[in-house]
Enzyme design. Structure first.
Site, mmCIF file in Angstrom:
data_model
loop_
_atom_site.group_PDB
_atom_site.id
_atom_site.type_symbol
_atom_site.label_atom_id
_atom_site.label_comp_id
_atom_site.label_asym_id
_atom_site.label_seq_id
_atom_site.Cartn_x
_atom_site.Cartn_y
_atom_site.Cartn_z
ATOM 1 N N LYS A 23 0.878 -1.227 -0.167
ATOM 2 C CA LYS A 23 -0.025 0.106 0.210
ATOM 3 C C LYS A 23 0.654 1.313 -0.034
ATOM 4 O O LYS A 23 2.134 1.312 0.465
ATOM 5 C CB LYS A 23 -0.916 0.061 1.155
ATOM 6 C CG LYS A 23 -0.223 0.052 2.622
ATOM 7 C CD LYS A 23 0.351 1.345 2.971
ATOM 8 C CE LYS A 23 0.930 1.450 4.491
ATOM 9 N NZ LYS A 23 1.634 2.396 4.728
ATOM 10 N N PRO A 105 9.537 -4.407 -0.438
ATOM 11 C CA PRO A 105 10.796 -3.999 0.250
ATOM 12 C C PRO A 105 10.207 -3.724 1.853
ATOM 13 O O PRO A 105 9.169 -3.298 2.109
ATOM 14 C CB PRO A 105 11.080 -2.766 -0.387
ATOM 15 C CG PRO A 105 10.573 -2.763 -1.801
ATOM 16 C CD PRO A 105 9.386 -3.578 -1.815
ATOM 17 N N ALA A 108 9.896 0.009 4.558
ATOM 18 C CA ALA A 108 9.831 1.153 3.276
ATOM 19 C C ALA A 108 8.570 1.972 3.451
ATOM 20 O O ALA A 108 8.130 2.747 2.416
ATOM 21 C CB ALA A 108 9.878 0.416 2.068
ATOM 22 N N ASP A 147 -1.935 -0.616 10.557
ATOM 23 C CA ASP A 147 -2.236 -0.763 9.188
ATOM 24 C C ASP A 147 -2.592 -2.214 8.672
ATOM 25 O O ASP A 147 -3.331 -2.419 7.422
ATOM 26 C CB ASP A 147 -1.158 -0.049 8.164
ATOM 27 C CG ASP A 147 -0.040 -0.868 8.286
ATOM 28 O OD1 ASP A 147 0.122 -1.891 9.020
ATOM 29 O OD2 ASP A 147 0.957 -0.575 7.489
#
Length: 282
Positions: A23, A105, A108, A147
């Site tokens: 996201k 990644p 990040a 999240d």
């Protein structure tokens, strides 16, 4: 999605496979410090098509293995293992072997670990017919990370509170080209928060996000950028390079270190590819 893995002894065991996506954060306002040590914030989460792979198969012992990008730390502390343990508190589920192939990644600001855990929960719900609703799976996810719950429905949302309360937003970037750049620098979340002075924006991001993408540059900010760019000028330079290449909007995602740009047409960014991971068209 299900596939079937045939064991060498001739037996077969069903392997459930999912493709957790990343996201980006479109805007990020840190609005206040909470009494529990967290911060309230507002941001827009938008799913992008950079994927990991998570596989689940019944096994004699609970274990997690990985391939692709190396996962730092003890794999037994991985969010997928923690998600299994939460499920096992409430459901009689067999032991499983979890395999993660990491492509998103790490460190990040892209939510890869949270996405892996959310998609793992969805796999377990399907594989063992647990009958969990999206609301129930979101509740498990909120115990894993701020999240994480976003990835259950995996649709654009305005996020607030700790980042785990959502309102759907009408936002479709499919007609644009999105470029995601991951530099070598790593920014710790704690370090990023220490550089931010919380403040409530004069206009909520929930309203500003309704403006045309071409106007976002003048109205949408990421509160982490000021301090992160000061300490990591290479990240600041990536954002500037995206704007120089014609981005309508460019921003760091979350607390970094990845930066993305939204373009009307696919840009030429060979210079950025020299020292960074660059994903096009996500």
């Amino acid at each position: 999605m299900a596939s079937y893995y045939c064991l060498k002894n001739g037996g077969c065991s069903e392997v459930m496979v999912a493709f957790p996506n990343a996201k980006i954060n479109i805007g990020l306002h840190v609005t206040e410090r909470r009494g529990d040590g967290y911060h309230n914030l507002e941001t827009v989460f938008y799913p992008v098509a950079v994927h990991d792979v998570v596989e689940v198969v019944e096994a004699p012992e609970l274990k997690l293995t990985s391939s692709g990008i190396g996962i730092p730390g003890d794999l037994n502390g991985n969010l997928c293992i923690k998600a299994y343990q939460l499920l096992a508190e409430d459901h009689d589920i067999p032991l499983v072997h979890i395999h993660l192939h990491k492509h998103i990644p790490i460190g990040a600001g892209l939510g890869g670990g949270s996405s892996d855990a959310a998609f793992f929960l969805k796999l377990m719900n399907t594989k063992f017919a647990l009958g969990l609703t999206e609301v129930a799976m979101e509740a498990y996810c909120r115990r894993l990370g701020a999240d994480c719950a976003f990835f259950i429905k995996n649709k654009p949302v305005f996020a607030f509170g700790k980042g785990d309360e959502f309102k759907e937003v009408t936002l479709d970037l499919s007609s644009f080209h999105l470029v995601l750049v991951k530099p070598g620098a790593h920014v710790s979340t704690g370090e990023a928060y220490r550089g931010v002075q919380p403040r409530v924006p004069p206009v909520s991001l929930a309203e500003v996000i309704k403006k045309p993408v071409a106007e976002w540059k003048d109205f949408i900010r990421n509160d982490f950028e000021a301090s992160v760019f000061k300490d990591y000028p290479s990240i600041r330079d990536i954002k500037a390079a995206l704007y120089d290449a014609g981005a309508l909007y460019a921003s760091m995602s979350g607390s970094g270190s990845s930066v993305y740009g939204i373009f009307e047409t696919k840009p030429e960014l060979s210079a950025l590819e020299t020292h960074n991971l660059v994903f096009y068209g996500v």
